[in-house]
Design a protein around this motif. Sequence first.
Motif, PDB file in Angstrom:
ATOM      1  N   PRO A  10      42.330  40.818  29.071  1.00  0.00           N
ATOM      2  CA  PRO A  10      43.174  41.432  30.093  1.00  0.00           C
ATOM      3  C   PRO A  10      43.046  40.643  31.390  1.00  0.00           C
ATOM      4  N   VAL A  11      44.151  40.068  31.828  1.00  0.00           N
ATOM      5  CA  VAL A  11      44.106  39.263  33.063  1.00  0.00           C
ATOM      6  C   VAL A  11      45.222  39.702  34.014  1.00  0.00           C
ATOM      7  N   GLY A  12      45.567  40.990  33.923  1.00  0.00           N
ATOM      8  CA  GLY A  12      46.683  41.486  34.722  1.00  0.00           C
ATOM      9  C   GLY A  12      46.273  42.127  36.040  1.00  0.00           C
ATOM     10  N   GLY A  13      44.971  42.196  36.305  1.00  0.00           N
ATOM     11  CA  GLY A  13      44.490  42.892  37.523  1.00  0.00           C
ATOM     12  C   GLY A  13      44.862  42.143  38.795  1.00  0.00           C
ATOM     13  N   LEU A  14      44.788  42.843  39.923  1.00  0.00           N
ATOM     14  CA  LEU A  14      45.217  42.262  41.196  1.00  0.00           C
ATOM     15  C   LEU A  14      44.123  41.451  41.881  1.00  0.00           C
ATOM     16  N   GLY A  15      42.878  41.713  41.536  1.00  0.00           N
ATOM     17  CA  GLY A  15      41.777  40.962  42.142  1.00  0.00           C
ATOM     18  C   GLY A  15      41.656  41.171  43.639  1.00  0.00           C
ATOM     19  N   THR A  16      41.823  42.423  44.074  1.00  0.00           N
ATOM     20  CA  THR A  16      41.835  42.680  45.533  1.00  0.00           C
ATOM     21  C   THR A  16      40.484  42.421  46.193  1.00  0.00           C
ATOM     22  N   ARG A  17      39.400  42.485  45.401  1.00  0.00           N
ATOM     23  CA  ARG A  17      38.082  42.247  46.012  1.00  0.00           C
ATOM     24  C   ARG A  17      37.901  40.797  46.410  1.00  0.00           C
ATOM     25  N   PHE A  18      38.781  39.941  45.951  1.00  0.00           N
ATOM     26  CA  PHE A  18      38.607  38.515  46.218  1.00  0.00           C
ATOM     27  C   PHE A  18      39.695  37.932  47.106  1.00  0.00           C
ATOM     28  N   PRO A  26      45.426  33.454  40.366  1.00  0.00           N
ATOM     29  CA  PRO A  26      44.751  34.492  39.574  1.00  0.00           C
ATOM     30  C   PRO A  26      43.233  34.430  39.742  1.00  0.00           C
ATOM     31  N   LYS A  27      42.632  35.600  39.819  1.00  0.00           N
ATOM     32  CA  LYS A  27      41.162  35.674  39.910  1.00  0.00           C
ATOM     33  C   LYS A  27      40.505  34.900  38.772  1.00  0.00           C
ATOM     34  N   GLU A  28      41.132  34.951  37.608  1.00  0.00           N
ATOM     35  CA  GLU A  28      40.546  34.331  36.403  1.00  0.00           C
ATOM     36  C   GLU A  28      40.550  32.805  36.472  1.00  0.00           C
ATOM     37  N   MET A  29      41.268  32.242  37.481  1.00  0.00           N
ATOM     38  CA  MET A  29      41.265  30.786  37.641  1.00  0.00           C
ATOM     39  C   MET A  29      40.251  30.315  38.674  1.00  0.00           C
ATOM     40  N   ARG A 102      52.945  40.767  28.544  1.00  0.00           N
ATOM     41  CA  ARG A 102      53.018  41.087  29.963  1.00  0.00           C
ATOM     42  C   ARG A 102      52.687  42.564  30.207  1.00  0.00           C
ATOM     43  N   GLN A 103      51.740  42.807  31.092  1.00  0.00           N
ATOM     44  CA  GLN A 103      51.514  44.181  31.569  1.00  0.00           C
ATOM     45  C   GLN A 103      52.354  44.316  32.841  1.00  0.00           C
ATOM     46  N   GLN A 104      53.384  45.140  32.779  1.00  0.00           N
ATOM     47  CA  GLN A 104      54.347  45.119  33.885  1.00  0.00           C
ATOM     48  C   GLN A 104      53.839  45.766  35.163  1.00  0.00           C
ATOM     49  N   GLU A 105      52.944  46.754  35.034  1.00  0.00           N
ATOM     50  CA  GLU A 105      52.320  47.282  36.249  1.00  0.00           C
ATOM     51  C   GLU A 105      50.826  47.430  35.974  1.00  0.00           C
ATOM     52  N   PRO A 106      49.987  47.024  36.946  1.00  0.00           N
ATOM     53  CA  PRO A 106      48.541  47.061  36.716  1.00  0.00           C
ATOM     54  C   PRO A 106      47.986  48.463  36.893  1.00  0.00           C
ATOM     55  N   ILE A 107      48.104  49.291  35.857  1.00  0.00           N
ATOM     56  CA  ILE A 107      47.658  50.686  35.986  1.00  0.00           C
ATOM     57  C   ILE A 107      46.410  50.953  35.149  1.00  0.00           C
ATOM     58  N   GLY A 108      45.582  49.931  35.035  1.00  0.00           N
ATOM     59  CA  GLY A 108      44.279  50.160  34.433  1.00  0.00           C
ATOM     60  C   GLY A 108      43.983  49.296  33.227  1.00  0.00           C
ATOM     61  N   LEU A 109      42.676  49.110  33.022  1.00  0.00           N
ATOM     62  CA  LEU A 109      42.220  48.288  31.897  1.00  0.00           C
ATOM     63  C   LEU A 109      42.673  48.878  30.562  1.00  0.00           C
ATOM     64  N   HIS A 111      45.282  50.605  29.903  1.00  0.00           N
ATOM     65  CA  HIS A 111      46.716  50.337  29.750  1.00  0.00           C
ATOM     66  C   HIS A 111      46.940  48.876  29.367  1.00  0.00           C
ATOM     67  N   ALA A 112      46.179  47.965  29.995  1.00  0.00           N
ATOM     68  CA  ALA A 112      46.311  46.531  29.671  1.00  0.00           C
ATOM     69  C   ALA A 112      46.019  46.296  28.184  1.00  0.00           C
ATOM     70  N   ILE A 113      44.968  46.926  27.679  1.00  0.00           N
ATOM     71  CA  ILE A 113      44.596  46.748  26.264  1.00  0.00           C
ATOM     72  C   ILE A 113      45.704  47.305  25.360  1.00  0.00           C
ATOM     73  N   PHE A 128      37.510  40.656  26.097  1.00  0.00           N
ATOM     74  CA  PHE A 128      36.746  39.878  27.082  1.00  0.00           C
ATOM     75  C   PHE A 128      37.304  40.174  28.472  1.00  0.00           C
ATOM     76  N   LEU A 129      36.475  40.635  29.384  1.00  0.00           N
ATOM     77  CA  LEU A 129      36.892  40.695  30.790  1.00  0.00           C
ATOM     78  C   LEU A 129      36.414  39.380  31.412  1.00  0.00           C
ATOM     79  N   PRO A 130      37.349  38.477  31.689  1.00  0.00           N
ATOM     80  CA  PRO A 130      36.927  37.113  32.041  1.00  0.00           C
ATOM     81  C   PRO A 130      36.215  37.007  33.387  1.00  0.00           C
ATOM     82  N   ASP A 131      36.324  38.058  34.233  1.00  0.00           N
ATOM     83  CA  ASP A 131      35.603  37.931  35.504  1.00  0.00           C
ATOM     84  C   ASP A 131      34.115  38.220  35.349  1.00  0.00           C
ATOM     85  N   GLU A 132      33.711  38.634  34.160  1.00  0.00           N
ATOM     86  CA  GLU A 132      32.274  38.757  33.881  1.00  0.00           C
ATOM     87  C   GLU A 132      31.862  37.499  33.128  1.00  0.00           C
TER      88      GLU A 132
HETATM   89  P1  UTP Z   1      38.897  45.030  37.774  1.00  0.00           P
HETATM   90  O1  UTP Z   1      38.335  46.382  37.812  1.00  0.00           O
HETATM   91  O2  UTP Z   1      38.012  43.902  38.146  1.00  0.00           O
HETATM   92  O3  UTP Z   1      40.227  45.046  38.662  1.00  0.00           O
HETATM   93  O4  UTP Z   1      39.495  44.788  36.333  1.00  0.00           O
HETATM   94  P2  UTP Z   1      41.015  43.871  39.322  1.00  0.00           P
HETATM   95  O5  UTP Z   1      42.341  44.394  39.733  1.00  0.00           O
HETATM   96  O6  UTP Z   1      41.062  42.664  38.436  1.00  0.00           O
HETATM   97  O7  UTP Z   1      40.155  43.448  40.588  1.00  0.00           O
HETATM   98  P3  UTP Z   1      39.850  44.211  41.971  1.00  0.00           P
HETATM   99  O8  UTP Z   1      38.925  45.351  41.650  1.00  0.00           O
HETATM  100  O9  UTP Z   1      41.165  44.650  42.572  1.00  0.00           O
HETATM  101  O10 UTP Z   1      39.194  43.146  42.805  1.00  0.00           O
HETATM  102  C1  UTP Z   1      38.686  44.425  35.223  1.00  0.00           C
HETATM  103  C2  UTP Z   1      39.508  43.589  34.270  1.00  0.00           C
HETATM  104  O11 UTP Z   1      40.651  44.300  33.816  1.00  0.00           O
HETATM  105  C3  UTP Z   1      41.840  43.577  34.087  1.00  0.00           C
HETATM  106  C4  UTP Z   1      41.478  42.628  35.220  1.00  0.00           C
HETATM  107  O12 UTP Z   1      42.331  41.485  35.208  1.00  0.00           O
HETATM  108  C5  UTP Z   1      40.035  42.299  34.896  1.00  0.00           C
HETATM  109  O13 UTP Z   1      39.921  41.292  33.896  1.00  0.00           O
HETATM  110  N1  UTP Z   1      42.893  44.542  34.456  1.00  0.00           N
HETATM  111  C6  UTP Z   1      42.612  45.567  35.306  1.00  0.00           C
HETATM  112  C7  UTP Z   1      44.151  44.407  33.907  1.00  0.00           C
HETATM  113  O14 UTP Z   1      44.424  43.475  33.127  1.00  0.00           O
HETATM  114  N2  UTP Z   1      45.107  45.319  34.230  1.00  0.00           N
HETATM  115  C8  UTP Z   1      44.863  46.358  35.067  1.00  0.00           C
HETATM  116  O15 UTP Z   1      45.776  47.158  35.291  1.00  0.00           O
HETATM  117  C9  UTP Z   1      43.579  46.473  35.624  1.00  0.00           C
END
Ligand code: UTP
Length: 286
Positions: A10-18, A26-29, A102-109, A111-113, A128-132
């Motif tokens: 799952p690489v659809g997250g917003l990565g707001t912490r970074f 992308p955070k994953e890059m 494509r996960q069209q809206e990031p509404i949670g891990l 949902h991504a799965i 695999f959560l690639p940020d770990e």
């Molecule tokens: P995180 O909890 O780290 O969220 O997601 P995030 O959006 O990536 O980062 P922050 O918290 O805003 O900084 C854990 C994993 O789940 C994926 C993220 O890409 C990451 O690999 N994810 C999370 C999705 O693919 N879709 C989502 O809707 C949420």
Amino acid sequence: MKKLRKAVFPVGGLGTRFLPATKAMPKEMLTVVDKPLIQYAVDEAREAGIEQMIFVTGRGKSAIEDHFDISYELETTMTDRGKSLDAISGTRFRPGEVIYVRQQEPIGLGHAIWCARHIVGDEPFAIFLPDELMAGSPGCMKQMVDAYEKVGGNIVCGYEVPESETHKYGVITPGRIDGRLVEVKALVEKPPQGTAPSNLMIPGRYILQPEVMRILEGQARGAGNEIQLTDAMSQMIGSQPFHAYAFDGRRFDCGDKAGFITANIALALDRPDIGPEVRRWMDANQ
Ligand code: UTP
């Protein structure tokens, strides 16, 4: 028992912490020493025998697709100049080895799965959560697959943290313990300090049975108004074997700034080419 062949990233997250780093990238890059996080995860998957990688992406994530594509211009130029292509040899997927959803809206891990359900089909799959970044030899997923081949069912990675930190994570309630394999009785999300049932937290590696997709299908939003994977996994405990495998290695939370910097220092120090120079600088600047 069905062989584990597929993995979801799952690489659809917003990565707001970074932010601001992840505004357009992308955070994953993000790179640890000289490799993007996503490639550490893909290398770990290949080592574990995964044959099909499923990337659940979102808007603004095309750099990930480009990273694993063939770059004719780069390869031709490097070859013409007599440079080795070794550094990019792991970046090419074989035809059919990768599928993008494509996960069209990031509404949670969770949902991504679930977005990958049709490709996962009726097979067990890894996540695999690639940020770990899990550094180990053999790699984290290889260790988990070896355990999976003995007990089957569902296996989450378990990672020991000090008791003072358990309130930050999902933690397992342990049952029977057999070496590194621990029966999971329950999953507890962020237990208040002093109440954690164990100090085994769950970092981002899982082997799950496809039934989890059916649970995710009808699941309401949970914490943070997101569809949570932990909630779906909890519902499988009791009806299917469920274990944690205590990973033998180091874990770096690279979705967090301090974890990311630590990973860079630790992995740089491990490297024979740059480690001594980094150590000299650290010793001189203590
Ligand atoms: P995180 O909890 O780290 O969220 O997601 P995030 O959006 O990536 O980062 P922050 O918290 O805003 O900084 C854990 C994993 O789940 C994926 C993220 O890409 C990451 O690999 N994810 C999370 C999705 O693919 N879709 C989502 O809707 C949420």
